[in-house]
Design an enzyme around this catalytic site. Structure first.
Site, PDB file in Angstrom:
ATOM      1  N   LYS A  92      -0.127   5.299   8.444  1.00 16.44           N
ATOM      2  CA  LYS A  92       0.539   5.644   7.187  1.00 16.44           C
ATOM      3  C   LYS A  92      -0.457   5.636   6.023  1.00 16.44           C
ATOM      4  O   LYS A  92      -0.495   6.566   5.213  1.00 16.44           O
ATOM      5  CB  LYS A  92       1.666   4.628   6.910  1.00 16.44           C
ATOM      6  CG  LYS A  92       2.378   4.793   5.593  1.00 16.44           C
ATOM      7  CD  LYS A  92       2.897   3.435   5.065  1.00 16.44           C
ATOM      8  CE  LYS A  92       1.724   2.539   4.664  1.00 16.44           C
ATOM      9  NZ  LYS A  92       2.068   1.277   4.020  1.00 16.44           N
ATOM     10  N   LYS A  98      -7.085   0.926  -3.418  1.00 16.51           N
ATOM     11  CA  LYS A  98      -6.641   0.316  -2.165  1.00 16.51           C
ATOM     12  C   LYS A  98      -6.801   1.304  -1.008  1.00 16.51           C
ATOM     13  O   LYS A  98      -7.283   0.957   0.078  1.00 16.51           O
ATOM     14  CB  LYS A  98      -5.182  -0.118  -2.294  1.00 16.51           C
ATOM     15  CG  LYS A  98      -4.519  -0.605  -1.012  1.00 16.51           C
ATOM     16  CD  LYS A  98      -5.135  -1.865  -0.444  1.00 16.51           C
ATOM     17  CE  LYS A  98      -4.447  -2.294   0.855  1.00 16.51           C
ATOM     18  NZ  LYS A  98      -5.179  -3.339   1.572  1.00 16.51           N
ATOM     19  N   THR A 122       0.863  -1.179   0.000  1.00 16.01           N
ATOM     20  CA  THR A 122       0.000   0.000   0.000  1.00 16.01           C
ATOM     21  C   THR A 122       0.896   1.224   0.000  1.00 16.01           C
ATOM     22  O   THR A 122       1.493   1.566   1.020  1.00 16.01           O
ATOM     23  CB  THR A 122      -0.914   0.005   1.236  1.00 16.01           C
ATOM     24  OG1 THR A 122      -1.678  -1.194   1.228  1.00 16.01           O
ATOM     25  CG2 THR A 122      -1.842   1.211   1.204  1.00 16.01           C
TER      26      THR A 122
END
Lengths: 297, 297, 297, 297
Positions: free
Chosen positions: C242, C173, C97
């Site tokens: 994150k 995503k 990711t």
């Protein structure tokens, strides 16, 4: 004592500051990307340079007051940029609202070049700059700051020294802009509640800025919010949108939740995306609350 | 001219206001649910009554300064309440922070009883009340307000007339408390970002309250937030939690989105539920930001 | 048909995926920064390389599943990185990711090198990967995707083709992770309201995931939130912090207000800064609501 | 076994439920404030009463499905209300979404009257009710619930027993509606980010509701959000605005911060105040994100 000064970036703020430096008797060379604004300064007695490098060749101090990080970086490090012309030991007073890291990085390049960068962001609208009543945050090497100090009274009423890390002045500037935004947002919410409860926005404005918040910031922005008249445009919404993005990028990097900053940025973004609002002051993001409350269609 | 005055509700604010009315030479009868505070006023020259009804039997004006809507309602309409004792044509100055509808409803009962209610919420901390420097919002029948006006200088520096609907003064009071909360929240976010960026909270406080927000509210609350020392407790967090609930209830009723008010209320609620914070000022909700940023465990 | 495959990054997810590729009969060479995890794969039949470059020298396809953008960039472009060893025409399946721009940038470098990058982020917890039930988003050159497709069934139940821009798969995503976070936050708020109203969190969980949200995501995460037991840790809070930062950076870049994303990130940040929560699942940010409601000290 | 049943409140939901009770063979008497909808039911075999009292005179069970707390209270306790006509020992199944306290209060009045109230809020859109696929939350005296149970299959696929406190079923209903709103808000944010990043909203919808959220709620509402087509209107935005106000009133009373609920309510309020949206589904509050992102003017 009179000095050789360069001024780069002649937007509303830059023009007012540069004009005051001229009036104080300094020798001024200016540069602006769109040349018409530079010509206006020539009429007032400034020399006009064709490139940033040319503007600074004899400067003891160069001020920059430009739109954003990218422009500042290009003007400083480009082929005909400041570093290509600046004499050793000269001082770059970086007045724009940019990321702390940008000034830190440029400060390092100045050091390698033998010159100095002082971060010197200012608080105040263009009219305040014209009246010589700005506030300046200073951060950078002490020696360089001491050479800047005598020039500041021409456009400011006071300054604060934030130490030697140039990033510190920009953090403070971002905090200040955020806090102005928070005051505007709070007034938008309060005045809208008052209006829908049957009160007069101006009466609420008068009471609150008399009894609780009797400071120029509240009175200046508050009047705009109360009257819902966002002219004249001191600063465009898109510029403050950029500032709040910088604020929140710092907040993210340092792991600081700032829920009110998120709200302000979202309102600024909606203001920028929905309206041709470049001719309105950034305060106009207050209108988002009137809209959500169904007062404006 | 001296008057017969009753004062009901002797918390920190009420005591300071009542004492100033005494010092101004008025004849004062007091009532308080817990009798010890009333005794302190007896020592200063007040008479002490056993019930609200007894306190107001000879009053030209009765002030109430109590915790919340329910207490005000009970003190006014209960068996031994104000309406059971108040002479015709007397004025009830309702100073507590309550819902606009509460004062509107009590105003109607006064009218039936032949007396008058004036909503008269005040701005200022207890120390400000003691110094006679409060601000008063007034709303109610003009005739009744005019009879109140001569009494106000003993504890206030000025007042604003919001018209004849008693609810209006409370809407303004709720707006003001919300805006104080917004200023505190904004400082909490800004000072925490500054601290985690390496700046000193007090330096940031000094700059911002000098350059941008030079008003007593910012300086008083800002110092608490900067030093993270929430003593002395002017007002408890639970009281402001109540006020923000009232604000948002008005906002909901009038269909006004107030995203910043939601944030403040959530922080106040967390402050009340998590801490035995009754001995800290309501400003301590600022600590929620320090916690979320990991500075306080 | 069996292929030469490299797998780089053997965290919980990477190990499960690599193991399934081995079980499917492919020839596998692995690399991991901390070598112990690579050794575990050697025991299952993989070759272990000392550098990413060595790992990919004979690879037709290399998978990467690493922590963040910086690590991916270093592993791909470093001196002993993927591009230093990868044969022409090979495919890099970038499963981490990361920011859309990171894959776009690496894709360009692959093109110059004569190889291909396909962004291939996956959805599912490690246990789901082990069961071969992941979902894969694919974006990149069609020819490269078609060479990847036969390998995917070993660890996934299906895939979606997002076109040729590798950034598109990462946008999706990030959207998906955000939506999982939103579901967790909503359950935290709802279950806490239910609990403080006297209901049993598990009863509420059972009803809502039966009647309204009968999908594995709600049931898996919802059980954790209902029981407030955040073990085992599928993914650490810092990793999702994150991810949400990446989501909001995209939102800022594209001028999209995402108020719920802001709330989730703030809760994740508070979780990361306040707790040694690395051994709890990211779902544990739900605890912030219990804390603010005073249920947890 | 067939029963004498009364049904009061023939909006879209009520009509569908009442029709299914008729189809199941029960003897039905209906009442609706605007008589035309009652006439439609007469055509299907129901008797039509002129008042709630008349509707329930022979009822074993009376269902109510009305707009809000005030209407329910009036229909139950008014001069010609349910309690004026209901036989002893009969059961009032209160299906509307109202405050927990409203059903608790009415339950007490039923007890004094010798009858019973069971809170029985339902989940599902009108089309789901027509298909007999609602879910029912039940709370009230066990004996009364057991008499209700045989009637439910005509319009529902299952039910959950929340115990004897009638408020519990409404808390759960409010939690459920909030969670649906949270899912809609999250999709609005995600799909808008995707769109402005160059992806197709429908592709994102298809992937996310296949891979992560494969439940009818996500698919039904998600399709509306993806296509930005909010027809047909299952429930009006104003009704859900009322529900979210109830949810947040409970949250405030129980001191539970619900930041996402605040966002949803603000979006619903803006939807109600700004648009003549009564002919669009409540899901249309998702449009607020498209607007703020500048996609809709």
């Amino acid at each position: 004592m009179k000095h050789h000064i360069a001024f780069i970036g002649l937007g509303r703020m830059g023009q007012a500051m540069a004009t005051n430096l001229l009036l104080a008797g300094h020798t001024l060379t200016v540069y602006n990307r769109s040349p018409d604004k530079a010509e206006a300064m020539r009429a007032r007695g400034a020399s006009v340079a064709d490139t940033p490098a040319d503007a600074v060749r004899e400067a003891e101090v160069v001020f920059t007051m430009v739109t954003d990080d990218e422009v500042l970086r290009e003007l400083t490090t480009g082929d005909d940029g400041i570093l290509a012309g600046l004499p050793p030991d000269a001082v770059h007073a970086s007045c724009s609202t940019v990321a702390p890291a940008t000034n830190q990085e440029l400060a390092m390049m100045h050091r390698e070049h033998g010159s100095w960068l002082v971060a010197a962001p200012v608080f105040g609208r263009p009219i305040v700059a014209a009246n010589g009543q700005l506030w300046v945050c200073l951060a950078g090497p002490n020696k360089a700051k001491s050479r800047l100090l005598p020039l500041l009274p021409s456009f400011s009423q006071g300054n604060f020294d934030l130490g030697e890390d140039p990033g510190a002045a920009n953090v403070l500037k971002l905090c200040g802009n955020f806090m102005l935004g928070a005051a505007i947002e709070a007034m938008a919410e309060a005045f809208t509640l008052a209006e829908k409860s049957g009160l007069d926005r101006m009466v609420v404005f008068e009471f609150l800025t008399t009894a609780l918040f009797n400071s120029p910031a509240y009175r200046t922005y508050g009047r705009m919010v109360a009257e819902e008249d966002y002219q004249p445009a001191g600063t465009a919404p898109s510029l403050l949108e950029k500032d709040l993005k910088l604020t929140l990028a710092e907040a993210r990097a340092h792991q600081v939740p700032m829920p009110v900053a998120n709200i302000i940025l979202d309102h600024l973004t909606a203001t920028v995306t929905r309206h041709s609002s470049a001719d309105e002051d950034w305060t106009s993001f207050a209108r988002r609350i009137s809209e959500s409350a169904g007062l404006i269609r």
